[in-house]
Design a protein around this motif. Structure first.
Motif: not given
Length: 625
Positions: A73-80
């Motif tokens: 989830i943290s990767r999804e919400l972080g900068p892509q």
């Protein structure tokens, strides 16, 4: 091998395996001596070993499943980050090219050399039949074996030496006893398949060429079966390997090794077999009689029976856990996502405080124990993977050039189709790819010597990882070339124009390959340096720094989520500081201008590092690739 009885070589010891397994896994344990079975005065192996393993392992697994959901989830919400891959990803699943042909096998009771027809399936499973016609008619094979964990030996003296080491108390004395003529009889082109916990398979080829072809094919099957977890891209499945690591740390084992080769059930089985092995040796080896090498064969057959029972239990346990796991992942998704910002802020707060407390011992450990060897290990890994990727590029270039020459040479359409097919099959051709794979094999011994002082004994996993990397890059490059060529080749072009278009495609593919191979090289070295040094640093700080954790536990427990634990944050602190050192060393080795933003980005936050994820047999259908 029949389940009812094990026949031990030619010295006449016979015991009911079912009875023996009942002794092993249930309360009434027995000890055998010769033909007699007597009760033990004190049990060496507690009852229900597989149940005990699962009972101790599954809490680690649940905790890491929660951590994996938070990580995802943290990767999804972080900068892509922008997509870094230039090559198309090959849609062909990892496989080995099916290989078949006649061999001679040592089999039967008593064992005899007998002709068989062997088939290596595309999934890395070896089967053997009495005759070729049985295979062609679709009959059941005489026997089959999944190749996970096996090693191929082509030297009879090396194999006989291995048998001597399996029963060390009798080593050097077998010549004074009745020799086992079947094992001692010279075999011109042998293929010995050895496993630490499974029965040995002994084959013989007719010529050196046949022996080499089978050796390469079998090694490909062994690697395919062994790296099934490491190749997976399922984010949530990283929990399994992390849980294995944490479970083994609880048992006092911090070093990385090859125990994680295989499927989830096979990994758990290997973990338990290593725990059982000392007691099994103490209980069974003194009761084995006969020529030393025949005793070693008997010992391998006995271990095979135990391994089969443990594997069946582990598979059943993981299947039973699957519904709970699916419910747990769904519940974690619902509870973590709404509070993820708060959880990550708390994590950063606790991480900063904890880092300030352990920074001194951590830096001291790294300066004294790691800094001196980190450059040497880094350079060795770099030289290994660079040599391998250079060989891949050379092989790729030769394949593309060969297609261009055939196109210019006015071939028939049938011949050209065959050449295109051969080019597409290059990644799965063991003979061609061996020129790349052997570069990783050459460094195995030296890498093992460098890493052993840090408790790392996973050189087989490392070599397999490098070979998987070479195969995947080759597969992606081949797929990209064929697609780009298909897009630009039309019936309106004459032969010279078509050849010119292929030259342009060749140049584009090589540029894409160089870009992707550079990124893959950095990621590979980065990941394996972590595997070598991270468990070692954890072990060095176990006594001094873990005492600090209760002071911070209250803040984490207030969150009330299993996804955030003080132990997990503690490991993140150590991993982050180690990553900074690894990245600095990589910049020195590769040159700062060659370092991509991807590597710099992963240096600050362990959540973003390029760690290997896992997909297990029990997890398929839950985690998407």
């Amino acid at each position: 091998m029949e389940l009812e009885h094990v026949f031990w070589g030619n010295f006449g010891v016979r015991i009911g395996i079912r009875k023996w397994l009942l002794c092993l896994f249930y309360p009434h344990l027995w000890q055998f001596g010769g033909d007699l079975i007597q009760p033990l005065h004190h049990p060496l192996v507690p009852a229900g070993q597989v149940d005990t393993l699962l009972r101790n392992f599954l809490p680690c697994y649940r905790g890491q499943l929660a951590a994996s959901v938070l990580w995802q989830i943290s990767r999804e919400l972080g900068p892509q980050e922008p997509a870094g891959c230039q090559l198309l990803h090959s849609k062909k699943l990892p496989r080995v090219r099916e290989h078949r042909g006649p061999l001679t096998q040592l089999q039967g009771h008593p064992p005899q050399w007998q002709p068989v027809f062997c088939v290596l399936r595309g999934d890395g499973r070896l089967e053997w039949f009495s005759h070729r016609e049985e295979y062609e008619n679709g009959d059941r094979p005489l026997g089959s074996m999944v190749l996970t964990g096996y090693t191929v030996l082509t030297s009879q003296s090396e194999y006989l030496h291995l048998l001597d080491t399996l029963c060390p108390e009798s080593s050097g004395h077998h010549t004074q006893e009745e020799p086992d003529s079947l094992l001692e009889m010279p075999v011109t082109f042998p293929l010995f398949l050895q496993h630490p916990f499974r029965r040995h398979l002994c084959f013989s080829a007719a010529t050196a060429e046949v022996q080499r072809a089978w050796r390469l094919a079998l090694q490909g099957g062994i690697r395919l079966r062994g790296t099934v977890l490491q190749r997976s891209q399922a984010p949530a499945a990283r929990a399994f390997l992390d849980a294995i690591r944490l479970y083994r740390q609880q048992q006092g084992h911090f070093g990385d090794d090859d125990v994680t080769l295989g499927s989830d059930a096979e990994v758990l089985t290997a973990v338990l077999m290593r725990e059982l092995l000392p007691a099994l040796r103490a209980q069974t080896l003194p009761g084995l009689r006969g020529p030393g090498r025949a005793r070693a064969w008997a010992w391998a057959k006995l271990l095979d029976a135990v391994h089969a029972a443990v594997l069946a239990g582990a598979s059943t346990g993981l299947r039973a856990f699957q519904p709970e796991k699916e419910e747990l992942l769904a519940a974690l998704e619902k509870t973590i996502r709404p509070d993820v910002d708060q959880m990550l802020k708390l994590r950063e707060h606790v991480l900063g405080r904890l880092q300030a407390n352990i920074q001194g011992p951590l830096e001291s450990c790294l300066r004294r124990k790691v800094d001196a060897q980190l450059p040497r290990v880094t350079q060795t890994l770099l030289s290994t993977v660079e040599a391998e990727l250079t060989a891949v590029q050379t092989l790729l270039t030769q394949g593309m050039d060969r297609l261009s020459r055939h196109l210019r040479g006015s071939p028939s359409s049938t011949r050209l189709r065959k050449e295109v097919y051969s080019f597409g099959e290059m990644p799965w051709d063991p003979e061609l790819m061996q020129t790349c794979y052997r570069e990783a094999e050459r460094s195995r011994g030296f890498l093992g010597q460098l890493a052993a002082p840090f408790g790392f004994f996973g050189t087989q996993s490392l070599v397999f990882g490098a070979q998987d990397l070479a195969q995947q890059l080759m597969a992606d490059a081949v797929a990209t070339f064929l697609q780009l060529a298909d897009q630009c080749m039309t019936t309106a072009l004459d032969r010279d124009q078509a050849a010119q278009q292929l030259e342009k495609v060749r140049g584009r593919v090589l540029k894409k390959f160089q870009s992707d191979s550079g990124s893959a090289r950095r990621s590979f070295i980065h990941g394996w340096l972590l595997c070598i040094f991270f468990p070692f640093v954890l072990s060095q700080l176990e006594l001094s720094c873990k005492a600090e954790l209760p002071e911070f536990e209250g803040d984490v427990l207030a969150v009330g989520s299993p996804a955030l634990t003080i132990e997990g944050i503690y490991e993140d602190v150590i991993r982050e500081v180690l990553l900074q050192r690894i990245n600095r060393e990589l910049k020195k080795a590769l040159g700062a201008s060659n370092m991509s933003c991807t590597l710099d980005g992963c240096s600050e936050l362990p959540w973003d590092q390029a760690e290997t994820d896992v997909e297990t047999e029990a997890q398929r259908g839950t985690c998407s690739r």
